[in-house]
Design a protein around this motif. Structure first.
Motif, mmCIF file in Angstrom:
data_model
loop_
_atom_site.group_PDB
_atom_site.id
_atom_site.type_symbol
_atom_site.label_atom_id
_atom_site.label_comp_id
_atom_site.label_asym_id
_atom_site.label_seq_id
_atom_site.Cartn_x
_atom_site.Cartn_y
_atom_site.Cartn_z
ATOM 1 N N VAL A 82 1.014 -1.154 -0.083
ATOM 2 C CA VAL A 82 -0.281 -0.103 -0.026
ATOM 3 C C VAL A 82 0.880 1.775 -0.309
ATOM 4 O O VAL A 82 0.645 2.111 -0.456
ATOM 5 N N TRP A 83 1.770 1.164 0.529
ATOM 6 C CA TRP A 83 2.913 2.535 0.783
ATOM 7 C C TRP A 83 3.215 2.948 -0.267
ATOM 8 O O TRP A 83 3.996 3.733 -0.905
ATOM 9 N N GLN A 84 4.300 1.016 -1.075
ATOM 10 C CA GLN A 84 4.849 1.364 -2.345
ATOM 11 C C GLN A 84 3.988 1.934 -3.364
ATOM 12 O O GLN A 84 4.016 3.035 -4.668
ATOM 13 N N ALA A 85 2.085 1.801 -3.884
ATOM 14 C CA ALA A 85 1.376 2.066 -3.913
ATOM 15 C C ALA A 85 1.546 3.601 -4.100
ATOM 16 O O ALA A 85 1.391 5.098 -5.435
ATOM 17 N N LYS A 95 5.408 11.125 5.444
ATOM 18 C CA LYS A 95 5.668 12.128 6.614
ATOM 19 C C LYS A 95 4.253 13.331 6.876
ATOM 20 O O LYS A 95 3.804 12.634 8.458
ATOM 21 N N ASN A 96 4.106 14.043 5.972
ATOM 22 C CA ASN A 96 3.407 14.859 6.434
ATOM 23 C C ASN A 96 1.334 14.404 5.304
ATOM 24 O O ASN A 96 0.605 15.074 6.267
ATOM 25 N N GLN A 97 1.223 13.600 5.252
ATOM 26 C CA GLN A 97 0.151 13.260 4.444
ATOM 27 C C GLN A 97 -0.324 11.857 5.717
ATOM 28 O O GLN A 97 -1.105 11.467 6.132
ATOM 29 N N HIS A 98 0.293 11.154 6.047
ATOM 30 C CA HIS A 98 0.319 9.667 6.536
ATOM 31 C C HIS A 98 1.011 9.557 8.028
ATOM 32 O O HIS A 98 0.457 8.713 8.644
#
Length: 72
Positions: free
Chosen positions: A26-29, A47-50
């Motif tokens: 999911v994070w790679q996507a 960092k900022n959005q998640h």
């Protein structure tokens, strides 16, 4: 039969999945959807959005970009 120790960015993956509740794919996507972008821009996005910490965000970005570069 010896178990190989995972090193490099992938060593962070179990704790990343536990801390943020999503599989690494999911994070790679998320990273791939934001490309093309510079490495540190992608780290800042995670960092900022998640709400990721710097080390976790950097590990995902480094691993994903290296994986994509190897498949080119």
């Amino acid at each position: 039969m010896a178990v190989e120790k995972i090193t490099g960015p992938a060593a962070y993956f179990p704790s990343i999945e536990k801390a943020y509740g999503q599989p690494i794919a999911v994070w790679q996507a998320v990273v791939r959807a934001a490309c093309p972008a510079k490495h540190m821009e992608l780290v800042a996005l995670l960092k900022n959005q998640h709400g990721m910490g710097h080390g976790h965000a950097n590990a995902i970005v480094a691993y994903t970009l290296a994986q994509d570069k190897a498949s080119d």
